[in-house]
Design a protein around this motif. Structure first.
Motif, PDB file in Angstrom:
ATOM      1  N   GLU A  37     -29.424  35.964  40.273  1.00  0.00           N
ATOM      2  CA  GLU A  37     -29.084  37.070  39.386  1.00  0.00           C
ATOM      3  C   GLU A  37     -28.734  38.326  40.178  1.00  0.00           C
ATOM      4  O   GLU A  37     -27.825  39.065  39.802  1.00  0.00           O
ATOM      5  N   TYR A  41     -25.251  40.394  40.020  1.00  0.00           N
ATOM      6  CA  TYR A  41     -25.263  41.848  39.840  1.00  0.00           C
ATOM      7  C   TYR A  41     -24.420  42.535  40.926  1.00  0.00           C
ATOM      8  O   TYR A  41     -23.556  43.360  40.637  1.00  0.00           O
ATOM      9  N   LYS A  44     -20.713  41.930  40.585  1.00  0.00           N
ATOM     10  CA  LYS A  44     -20.130  42.758  39.531  1.00  0.00           C
ATOM     11  C   LYS A  44     -19.835  44.161  40.067  1.00  0.00           C
ATOM     12  O   LYS A  44     -18.764  44.722  39.807  1.00  0.00           O
ATOM     13  N   ALA A  61     -22.088  47.565  35.711  1.00  0.00           N
ATOM     14  CA  ALA A  61     -22.753  46.319  36.109  1.00  0.00           C
ATOM     15  C   ALA A  61     -24.156  46.246  35.506  1.00  0.00           C
ATOM     16  O   ALA A  61     -24.573  45.183  35.021  1.00  0.00           O
ATOM     17  N   GLU A  64     -23.821  45.505  31.705  1.00  0.00           N
ATOM     18  CA  GLU A  64     -23.416  44.114  31.479  1.00  0.00           C
ATOM     19  C   GLU A  64     -24.547  43.141  31.797  1.00  0.00           C
ATOM     20  O   GLU A  64     -24.765  42.193  31.052  1.00  0.00           O
ATOM     21  N   CYS A  65     -25.230  43.385  32.889  1.00  0.00           N
ATOM     22  CA  CYS A  65     -26.324  42.483  33.276  1.00  0.00           C
ATOM     23  C   CYS A  65     -27.431  42.496  32.225  1.00  0.00           C
ATOM     24  O   CYS A  65     -27.964  41.432  31.876  1.00  0.00           O
ATOM     25  N   GLU A  68     -26.291  40.479  29.333  1.00  0.00           N
ATOM     26  CA  GLU A  68     -26.189  39.052  29.642  1.00  0.00           C
ATOM     27  C   GLU A  68     -27.537  38.444  30.050  1.00  0.00           C
ATOM     28  O   GLU A  68     -27.591  37.265  30.392  1.00  0.00           O
ATOM     29  N   ILE A  70     -29.272  39.192  32.733  1.00  0.00           N
ATOM     30  CA  ILE A  70     -29.340  39.087  34.194  1.00  0.00           C
ATOM     31  C   ILE A  70     -30.191  40.243  34.705  1.00  0.00           C
ATOM     32  O   ILE A  70     -29.850  41.401  34.485  1.00  0.00           O
ATOM     33  N   GLU A  72     -32.578  41.425  33.483  1.00  0.00           N
ATOM     34  CA  GLU A  72     -32.724  42.273  32.299  1.00  0.00           C
ATOM     35  C   GLU A  72     -34.000  43.111  32.305  1.00  0.00           C
ATOM     36  O   GLU A  72     -33.950  44.338  32.177  1.00  0.00           O
TER      37      GLU A  72
END
Length: 147
Positions: A37, A41, A44, A61, A64-65, A68, A70, A72
């Motif tokens: 992950e 990251y 991105k 980034a 988005e993570c 998604e 990622i 998180e």
């Protein structure tokens, strides 16, 4: 921590660096979800930094993570620190890459200058042994350049 009474002892450390960017070291990333992950990251950030400011790229980034799933939990909890550190690391990486490129270019220029010097000394009638001594390189290298 350790204490050494005899100062002649030295500690030697050997490190192996592994590239986790893009498709590199897939098996390693599959074995460690957090590492995978983190690689996503950072990929991105690199992608977005080509099209926008670094700060905006990191923010995009992160968003988005989180969306998604990622990193998180970590990014939600430590968003500001992650952003600051990502900007610092990316700038540091860019700086190191630029330094390597400059060093390579300097080495190339020095090589060209040494080659010119070797030819000039050869034209002056110096032997390959004499040229090697003057230039501080092995005689075989001088012969190779003169061929």
């Amino acid at each position: 921590m350790y204490t050494v009474k005899d100062k002649s002892y030295k500690l030697e450390l050997e490190a192996t660096m592994l590239n986790i960017n893009g498709a590199h070291n897939r098996k390693l990333k599959e074995a460690c979800r957090t590492l995978k992950e983190y690689a996503i990251y950072t990929d991105k950030i690199r992608k977005y930094a080509e099209k926008m400011s670094l700060e905006d790229a990191v923010e995009r980034a992160i968003c988005e993570c989180i969306e998604e799933g990622i990193l998180e939990e970590f990014l939600k909890k430590h968003r500001a620190e992650a952003k600051a550190m990502s900007i610092f690391e990316y700038d540091q990486e860019k700086h190191l890459r630029m330094e390597r490129e400059e060093a390579w270019e300097e080495g190339r220029r020095e090589g060209e200058e040494n080659t010119k010097r070797i030819f000039k000394l050869s034209l002056m009638g110096k032997t390959s042994k004499e040229i090697a001594e003057v230039c501080g390189i092995p005689e075989e290298k001088v012969k190779q350049i003169l061929e």
